[in-house]
Design an enzyme around this catalytic site. Structure first.
Site, PDB file in Angstrom:
ATOM      1  N   GLU A   1       0.828  -1.221   0.000  1.00 31.52           N
ATOM      2  CA  GLU A   1       0.000   0.000   0.000  1.00 31.52           C
ATOM      3  C   GLU A   1       0.859   1.266   0.000  1.00 31.52           C
ATOM      4  OE1 GLU A   1      -2.531  -0.394   3.432  1.00 31.52           O
ATOM      5  OE2 GLU A   1      -3.731  -1.989   2.528  1.00 31.52           O
TER       6      GLU A   1
ATOM      7  N   GLU B   1      -4.942  -8.787   0.602  1.00 33.75           N
ATOM      8  CA  GLU B   1      -5.604  -8.532   1.886  1.00 33.75           C
ATOM      9  C   GLU B   1      -7.089  -8.401   1.603  1.00 33.75           C
ATOM     10  OE1 GLU B   1      -4.288  -5.137   4.258  1.00 33.75           O
ATOM     11  OE2 GLU B   1      -2.201  -5.635   3.850  1.00 33.75           O
TER      12      GLU B   1
HETATM   13  O1  IFM Z   1      -3.489  -3.068   9.439  1.00 30.69           O
HETATM   14  C1  IFM Z   1      -3.633  -2.615   8.121  1.00 30.69           C
HETATM   15  C2  IFM Z   1      -2.483  -3.088   7.259  1.00 30.69           C
HETATM   16  O2  IFM Z   1      -1.243  -2.725   7.807  1.00 30.69           O
HETATM   17  C3  IFM Z   1      -2.588  -2.524   5.862  1.00 30.69           C
HETATM   18  N1  IFM Z   1      -3.906  -2.762   5.311  1.00 30.69           N
HETATM   19  C4  IFM Z   1      -5.048  -2.452   6.116  1.00 30.69           C
HETATM   20  C5  IFM Z   1      -4.911  -3.120   7.476  1.00 30.69           C
HETATM   21  C6  IFM Z   1      -6.161  -2.894   8.355  1.00 30.69           C
HETATM   22  O3  IFM Z   1      -6.397  -1.564   8.584  1.00 30.69           O
END
Ligand code: IFM
Length: 465
Positions: free
Chosen positions: A167, A365
């Site tokens: 990200e 994710e």
């Molecule tokens: O915890 C974060 C992660 O580090 C990056 N993506 C979103 C997750 C949840 O907020």
């Protein structure tokens, strides 16, 4: 009932990061999170900082067994720059960190779990931020590449799937526009420079990986959030176009297509925000081909044309649109204002298929948040009932399956996250894990969703209406 089967060799597992799980034991350098929490603990939910985590550093062996119990065949975490590197200028590694990461990755592999290892998960070493401005500085870009080379040199025989950044837009948003990451600046010119420098760091890392002849693949993980509008009115479509250009294409295009969108360059030029760059950096961006893409998806973005005047005295993407809450949307009852839109997965897949060369990608994710306390206590069988998570996961995976049927080149799914972990300024406010972390005892308490996931991973299929 329909059986949804996935392609052979599909990856099933979870994602986490070093800083959110390992703990600070034996770490030589602070990261910006240690520094910020020390300076302003009140900025963190319940003032809990990055030293309160899953203690993976000491517990990784047991945790790998817990991964097996919920069926993982793969797992993503990150190497902390501030742990691995002893001398941040030369890239010389720390012996203790080499031993820890080697043992951790070997433990996964010995248990049939493929490690997918990320190099940057928001965790700038603190001194590089205070001394040079972190990714504001081109020198720090070079130091990052040295760190990456050290990681490749010592772990490429174990790790066959590398990720440069997780990200990358988030440190830009949080640190330079919206005040939720250190250094908490509100400066659009710096935001663009940091975004550009991160992209150069990514590109030079990919090129270093190739030049070192490492065996394996390298990619990046982007949070791609589609923008949806009230309806088809032209001014809203335009708002969505800008949101997509600024939030998605700003990293997706240079990292996957190896070029910046012309429209983005024109927009930045119009606002006097073009970054400093040179021919060598542009050549790196043009030539650094990734092998795969990871996509993080949680919630859709809802935008409409601006109705109110833009009031900030610095540029943010909202100059071109307003965010709004969908009045007819479906919302997660366990987390405020979290819209649920499984069809977004299909839309993301179509976009990659048709506009990004159908590059191999995985859902890196997918997180289903439940606020602290909303999962309830363990039941008689010792498990926590989070069947809400399973129901939502089914809906999202049905959409992914449709996308694969339609030709999407998707090779895996990782849920955020494995054990409830510390999450930046939210600390433990939102829980996402297959296991609850009891903060007082460090105990891992299984959640029922893990049993469903195990069956899914073992059969590579699930059954749903
Ligand atoms: O915890 C974060 C992660 O580090 C990056 N993506 C979103 C997750 C949840 O907020």
């Amino acid at each position: 009932m329909t059986t949804y089967s996935f392609p052979e060799g599909f990856l099933w597992g979870a994602a986490a990061s070093g800083i959110q799980t390992e703990g600070t034991k034996n770490k030589i350098h602070e990261s910006i999170w240690d520094l910020w929490h020390r300076e302003q603990p009140e900025r963190f939910f319940r003032e809990i900082g990055p030293e309160t985590v899953c203690e993976t550093y000491d517990r990784y062996k047991d945790d790998v067994q817990l991964m097996k119990q919920v069926g993982f065949n793969s797992f993503r975490t990150s190497i902390q720059w501030s742990r691995l590197i002893k001398d941040l200028e030369t890239g010389e590694p720390c012996e203790d960190a080499l031993a820890f990461y080697t043992a951790y990755f070997e433990e996964m592999i010995a248990n049939g779990i493929t490690p997918m290892i990320n190099l940057y998960h928001f965790d700038m070493p603190a001194t590089l931020q205070t001394q040079y401005g972190g990714f504001e500085s081109k020198h720090v870009v070079e130091l990052f590449v040295k760190f990456a080379r050290t990681a490749f040199k010592h772990f490429a025989h174990l790790v066959k799937h590398w990720i440069t950044f997780n990200e990358p837009i988030v440190p830009v948003e949080g640190g330079y526009l919206y005040d939720f990451h250190y250094p908490c600046k509100k400066d659009s010119k710096l935001a663009v420079q940091v975004g550009f420098n991160i992209t150069v760091a990514h590109a030079k890392t990919v090129l270093a990986f190739r030049e070192m002849g490492c065996d394996g693949q390298i990619g990046t993980v982007l949070n791609l959030t589609p923008s949806y509008t009230r309806d088809d009115r032209a001014e809203d479509q335009q708002a969505a176009y800008y949101a997509d250009l600024l939030f998605n294409r700003s990293f997706l295009d240079p990292m996957v297509l190896n070029e910046y969108p012309k429209e983005l360059c024109e927009l930045l030029d119009k606002h006097g925000l073009l970054p400093e760059f040179n021919a060598d950096e542009m050549a790196a961006i043009r030539t650094a081909k990734v092998d795969f893409l990871g996509v993080n998806y949680y919630v859709p973005r809802r935008v409409k044309a601006r109705e109110a005047e833009y009031e900030l005295d610095y540029f943010t993407p909202e100059y071109y649109f307003e965010n709004y809450l969908n009045p007819t949307g479906r919302f997660n009852p366990y987390r405020d204002n979290n819209e649920i839109l499984p069809t977004a997965i299909y839309d993301i897949a179509q976009n990659i298929q048709h506009n990004y060369g159908n590059i191999p990608w995985f859902l890196a994710e997918i997180g289903i948040a439940m606020d602290e306390g909303s999962e309830g206590n363990a039941l008689e069988d010792g498990m926590i009932d989070d069947s809400f998570r399973t129901e939502l996961m089914v809906e999202h995976l049905v959409q992914l399956h449709h996308a694969i049927d339609a030709g999407a080149n998707c090779f895996g799914v990782h849920q955020w996250t494995f054990i409830d972990n510390w999450s930046w300024i939210n600390s433990f406010k939102r829980r996402y894990g297959f296991y609850r972390l009891d903060l007082a005892t460090g105990q891992r308490i299984p959640k029922r969703h893990g049993q469903w996931f195990k069956a899914l991973a073992e059969t590579n299929a699930f059954v749903a209406p």
